[in-house]
Design a protein around this motif. Structure first.
Motif, PDB file in Angstrom:
ATOM      1  N   PHE A  37      15.762  28.162 -30.321  1.00 43.48           N
ATOM      2  CA  PHE A  37      14.851  28.825 -29.407  1.00 43.48           C
ATOM      3  C   PHE A  37      14.561  27.884 -28.254  1.00 43.48           C
ATOM      4  O   PHE A  37      14.883  26.699 -28.301  1.00 43.48           O
ATOM      5  CB  PHE A  37      13.575  29.298 -30.119  1.00 43.48           C
ATOM      6  CG  PHE A  37      12.661  28.200 -30.600  1.00 43.48           C
ATOM      7  CD1 PHE A  37      12.768  27.704 -31.891  1.00 43.48           C
ATOM      8  CD2 PHE A  37      11.656  27.701 -29.782  1.00 43.48           C
ATOM      9  CE1 PHE A  37      11.911  26.716 -32.354  1.00 43.48           C
ATOM     10  CE2 PHE A  37      10.804  26.706 -30.228  1.00 43.48           C
ATOM     11  CZ  PHE A  37      10.931  26.210 -31.522  1.00 43.48           C
ATOM     12  N   ARG A  38      13.972  28.408 -27.201  1.00 46.13           N
ATOM     13  CA  ARG A  38      13.671  27.575 -26.033  1.00 46.13           C
ATOM     14  C   ARG A  38      12.279  27.905 -25.515  1.00 46.13           C
ATOM     15  O   ARG A  38      11.723  28.970 -25.807  1.00 46.13           O
ATOM     16  CB  ARG A  38      14.711  27.794 -24.931  1.00 46.13           C
ATOM     17  CG  ARG A  38      14.751  29.207 -24.358  1.00 46.13           C
ATOM     18  CD  ARG A  38      15.962  29.373 -23.430  1.00 46.13           C
ATOM     19  NE  ARG A  38      16.015  30.700 -22.844  1.00 46.13           N
ATOM     20  CZ  ARG A  38      17.013  31.133 -22.083  1.00 46.13           C
ATOM     21  NH1 ARG A  38      18.056  30.333 -21.812  1.00 46.13           N
ATOM     22  NH2 ARG A  38      16.992  32.359 -21.584  1.00 46.13           N
ATOM     23  N   GLN A  39      11.747  26.992 -24.779  1.00 47.29           N
ATOM     24  CA  GLN A  39      10.435  27.197 -24.177  1.00 47.29           C
ATOM     25  C   GLN A  39      10.420  26.565 -22.796  1.00 47.29           C
ATOM     26  O   GLN A  39      10.620  25.352 -22.657  1.00 47.29           O
ATOM     27  CB  GLN A  39       9.311  26.637 -25.041  1.00 47.29           C
ATOM     28  CG  GLN A  39       7.927  27.010 -24.538  1.00 47.29           C
ATOM     29  CD  GLN A  39       6.845  26.759 -25.555  1.00 47.29           C
ATOM     30  OE1 GLN A  39       6.974  25.904 -26.440  1.00 47.29           O
ATOM     31  NE2 GLN A  39       5.750  27.508 -25.458  1.00 47.29           N
ATOM     32  N   GLU A  44       6.283  31.650 -23.085  1.00 45.50           N
ATOM     33  CA  GLU A  44       6.303  31.667 -24.538  1.00 45.50           C
ATOM     34  C   GLU A  44       7.672  31.231 -25.061  1.00 45.50           C
ATOM     35  O   GLU A  44       8.667  31.275 -24.346  1.00 45.50           O
ATOM     36  CB  GLU A  44       5.973  33.069 -25.056  1.00 45.50           C
ATOM     37  CG  GLU A  44       4.566  33.529 -24.743  1.00 45.50           C
ATOM     38  CD  GLU A  44       4.241  34.861 -25.383  1.00 45.50           C
ATOM     39  OE1 GLU A  44       3.076  35.283 -25.313  1.00 45.50           O
ATOM     40  OE2 GLU A  44       5.157  35.483 -25.951  1.00 45.50           O
ATOM     41  N   ARG A  45       7.695  30.862 -26.312  1.00 43.25           N
ATOM     42  CA  ARG A  45       8.960  30.534 -26.957  1.00 43.25           C
ATOM     43  C   ARG A  45       9.851  31.766 -26.979  1.00 43.25           C
ATOM     44  O   ARG A  45       9.388  32.882 -27.221  1.00 43.25           O
ATOM     45  CB  ARG A  45       8.717  30.056 -28.380  1.00 43.25           C
ATOM     46  CG  ARG A  45       8.000  28.726 -28.461  1.00 43.25           C
ATOM     47  CD  ARG A  45       7.771  28.351 -29.909  1.00 43.25           C
ATOM     48  NE  ARG A  45       7.167  27.027 -30.034  1.00 43.25           N
ATOM     49  CZ  ARG A  45       6.888  26.447 -31.187  1.00 43.25           C
ATOM     50  NH1 ARG A  45       7.163  27.070 -32.320  1.00 43.25           N
ATOM     51  NH2 ARG A  45       6.344  25.251 -31.206  1.00 43.25           N
ATOM     52  N   GLU A  46      11.116  31.538 -26.743  1.00 43.59           N
ATOM     53  CA  GLU A  46      12.085  32.630 -26.710  1.00 43.59           C
ATOM     54  C   GLU A  46      13.234  32.315 -27.660  1.00 43.59           C
ATOM     55  O   GLU A  46      13.884  31.269 -27.521  1.00 43.59           O
ATOM     56  CB  GLU A  46      12.627  32.814 -25.288  1.00 43.59           C
ATOM     57  CG  GLU A  46      13.703  33.871 -25.180  1.00 43.59           C
ATOM     58  CD  GLU A  46      14.413  33.859 -23.832  1.00 43.59           C
ATOM     59  OE1 GLU A  46      15.095  34.855 -23.526  1.00 43.59           O
ATOM     60  OE2 GLU A  46      14.310  32.857 -23.095  1.00 43.59           O
ATOM     61  N   GLY A  47      13.480  33.190 -28.607  1.00 41.22           N
ATOM     62  CA  GLY A  47      14.636  33.024 -29.469  1.00 41.22           C
ATOM     63  C   GLY A  47      15.909  33.159 -28.660  1.00 41.22           C
ATOM     64  O   GLY A  47      16.038  34.077 -27.846  1.00 41.22           O
ATOM     65  N   TYR A  94      14.934  23.043 -25.439  1.00 42.93           N
ATOM     66  CA  TYR A  94      15.651  23.778 -26.485  1.00 42.93           C
ATOM     67  C   TYR A  94      15.401  23.122 -27.839  1.00 42.93           C
ATOM     68  O   TYR A  94      15.506  21.896 -27.982  1.00 42.93           O
ATOM     69  CB  TYR A  94      17.143  23.808 -26.181  1.00 42.93           C
ATOM     70  CG  TYR A  94      17.497  24.793 -25.094  1.00 42.93           C
ATOM     71  CD1 TYR A  94      17.164  24.550 -23.770  1.00 42.93           C
ATOM     72  CD2 TYR A  94      18.155  25.988 -25.383  1.00 42.93           C
ATOM     73  CE1 TYR A  94      17.465  25.461 -22.767  1.00 42.93           C
ATOM     74  CE2 TYR A  94      18.473  26.899 -24.394  1.00 42.93           C
ATOM     75  CZ  TYR A  94      18.121  26.632 -23.088  1.00 42.93           C
ATOM     76  OH  TYR A  94      18.427  27.544 -22.092  1.00 42.93           O
ATOM     77  N   TYR A  95      15.090  23.950 -28.815  1.00 36.80           N
ATOM     78  CA  TYR A  95      14.796  23.486 -30.156  1.00 36.80           C
ATOM     79  C   TYR A  95      15.755  24.161 -31.139  1.00 36.80           C
ATOM     80  O   TYR A  95      16.005  25.360 -31.033  1.00 36.80           O
ATOM     81  CB  TYR A  95      13.375  23.866 -30.568  1.00 36.80           C
ATOM     82  CG  TYR A  95      12.284  23.311 -29.684  1.00 36.80           C
ATOM     83  CD1 TYR A  95      11.905  23.970 -28.516  1.00 36.80           C
ATOM     84  CD2 TYR A  95      11.606  22.142 -30.039  1.00 36.80           C
ATOM     85  CE1 TYR A  95      10.884  23.473 -27.712  1.00 36.80           C
ATOM     86  CE2 TYR A  95      10.581  21.641 -29.247  1.00 36.80           C
ATOM     87  CZ  TYR A  95      10.238  22.316 -28.085  1.00 36.80           C
ATOM     88  OH  TYR A  95       9.222  21.825 -27.300  1.00 36.80           O
ATOM     89  N   PRO A 110      11.690  31.626 -33.252  1.00 32.33           N
ATOM     90  CA  PRO A 110      10.509  30.801 -32.949  1.00 32.33           C
ATOM     91  C   PRO A 110       9.511  30.699 -34.100  1.00 32.33           C
ATOM     92  O   PRO A 110       8.616  29.850 -34.059  1.00 32.33           O
ATOM     93  CB  PRO A 110       9.874  31.525 -31.755  1.00 32.33           C
ATOM     94  CG  PRO A 110      10.983  32.283 -31.128  1.00 32.33           C
ATOM     95  CD  PRO A 110      11.831  32.717 -32.274  1.00 32.33           C
ATOM     96  N   TRP A 115      11.500  22.909 -37.218  1.00 39.22           N
ATOM     97  CA  TRP A 115      12.195  22.717 -35.941  1.00 39.22           C
ATOM     98  C   TRP A 115      12.147  21.258 -35.546  1.00 39.22           C
ATOM     99  O   TRP A 115      11.343  20.478 -36.076  1.00 39.22           O
ATOM    100  CB  TRP A 115      11.631  23.624 -34.854  1.00 39.22           C
ATOM    101  CG  TRP A 115      10.184  23.458 -34.569  1.00 39.22           C
ATOM    102  CD1 TRP A 115       9.594  22.619 -33.672  1.00 39.22           C
ATOM    103  CD2 TRP A 115       9.124  24.181 -35.195  1.00 39.22           C
ATOM    104  NE1 TRP A 115       8.240  22.762 -33.711  1.00 39.22           N
ATOM    105  CE2 TRP A 115       7.912  23.724 -34.620  1.00 39.22           C
ATOM    106  CE3 TRP A 115       9.065  25.176 -36.168  1.00 39.22           C
ATOM    107  CZ2 TRP A 115       6.678  24.223 -35.010  1.00 39.22           C
ATOM    108  CZ3 TRP A 115       7.829  25.687 -36.540  1.00 39.22           C
ATOM    109  CH2 TRP A 115       6.660  25.194 -35.961  1.00 39.22           C
TER     110      TRP A 115
END
Length: 125
Positions: A37-39, A44-47, A94-95, A110, A115
């Motif tokens: 996911f990224r932020q 907000e966090r986005e898958g 990116y996570y 997310p 993570w």
């Protein structure tokens, strides 16, 4: 102890490529769902993508479909995110994430159980 360590982020021009890596320890991929996911700042966090451990099926957000590819090397306990045709709107931290409940769905990434610390991706126009 579950640990996820991302690497491979950086600064790239629009249209360029990056490959993110996530080295996992403390568990085996077969027992977890894996995803990214990224932020972005102020968002907000986005898958972005995820992978099913049962059959290797892959899933992508519409915003990255056709440009990003998730893959894994189970022998190395490493998951990758190949990012091509990058756009400025891909700029984010990116996570990678892991879920022992094996939940599969981009929108769920997310919410995964574990993570890493994240890696910055910056795409210049």
């Amino acid at each position: 102890e579950v640990q996820l360590v991302e690497s491979g982020g950086g600064l790239v021009q629009a249209g360029g490529s990056l490959r993110l890596s996530c080295a996992a320890s403390g568990f085996t991929f077969d027992d977890y769902a894996i995803g990214w996911f990224r932020q972005a700042p102020g968002k907000e966090r986005e898958g972005v993508s995820c992978m099913s451990s049962s059959d290797g099926s892959t899933y992508y957000a519409d915003s990255v479909k056709g440009r990003f590819t998730i893959s894994s090397d189970n022998a190395k306990n490493t998951v990758y995110l190949q990012m091509n045709s990058l756009k400025p709107e891909d700029t984010a931290v990116y996570y990678c994430a892991a879920d022992y409940r094996l939940r599969v769905g981009v929108e769920l990434v997310p919410l995964y159980d574990y993570w890493g610390q994240g890696t910055q991706v910056t795409v210049s126009s």
